[in-house]
Design a protein around this motif. Structure first.
Motif: not given
Length: 217
Positions: A27-31, A38-45, A85-88
């Motif tokens: 999807l073309d969404v904001a950063l 990505e963080m919710v999915y990767a961390s399962a938080a 890669q996205l965080l910075p």
């Protein structure tokens, strides 16, 4: 006579399929949204835990961060290279304040902890984050719908990202202690909702046991 204990209703929440997750990342969404999802999915938080993160709660080089979990305990969540890669790009030169910010300056009366000192923008709320996710996933939730019908469609909830991550772990054979650590649940019973394989896992299971496929190998 004691009070009759009624069994808990079954949890019918379905994990997202692999092709749905793939479509989500396209999807073309904001950063801000891309990093948050990505963080919710990767961390399962839990999504609300991630939204409560501040920039100074992050340890980017070690790919983890400190969160305040249910009950007020301080715990750690871990993410992967995609998030790293996205965080910075999201943080830029900020050194403190909320990680996920609104697009506008914080209204008067906003608690200081929920305002970025460098931009005066407020912390993104769970309600708004859920609205954005739901709006962007309406067509993904109904593959047969057309863009003309989008206003009548319902997208996904943020919880389904966490649900998919933990279900994927279970499908890949993660141990019960690891699932408890990833989900940060205290009881094994709480893992039952994630122990049901998704449609992709069931399809692989059946295909691997197809007699025709076995003969070819």
């Amino acid at each position: 006579m004691g009070i009759e204990r009624r069994p808990a209703p079954p949890d019918r929440t379905k994990a997202l399929a692999e092709n749905q997750i793939t479509a989500l990342w396209r999807l073309d969404v904001a950063l801000r949204e891309k990093t948050f999802w990505e963080m919710v999915y990767a961390s399962a938080a839990r999504a609300d835990e991630v939204l409560c993160l501040n920039v100074d709660d992050l340890y980017p080089q070690d790919k983890h961060g400190k969160i305040t979990a249910k009950g007020g305990a301080t715990e750690r969540i871990h993410w992967q290279s995609g998030t790293a890669q996205l965080l910075p790009r999201l943080i830029v030169r900020r050194i403190r304040g909320p990680l996920s910010l609104t697009d506008r300056k914080a209204p008067a009366g906003t608690p200081t902890l929920d305002v970025c000192p460098g931009t005066d923008r407020a912390r993104l709320s769970y309600r708004r984050a859920q609205e954005i996710f739901e709006e962007n996933t309406r067509l993904l939730a109904d593959a047969l719908a057309s863009p003309d019908e989008i206003e009548d469609l319902h997208g996904w909830t943020l919880h389904r990202l966490r649900h998919r991550a933990l279900t994927h772990d279970a499908e890949d054979g993660a141990s019960t202690p690891m699932l408890l650590a990833r989900s940060r649940h205290a009881l094994v019973r709480s893992l039952e909702r994630y122990a049901h394989p998704g449609v992709d896992a069931v399809a692989r299971h059946v295909a691997e046991r197809d007699p025709a496929a076995c003969r070819r190998t």
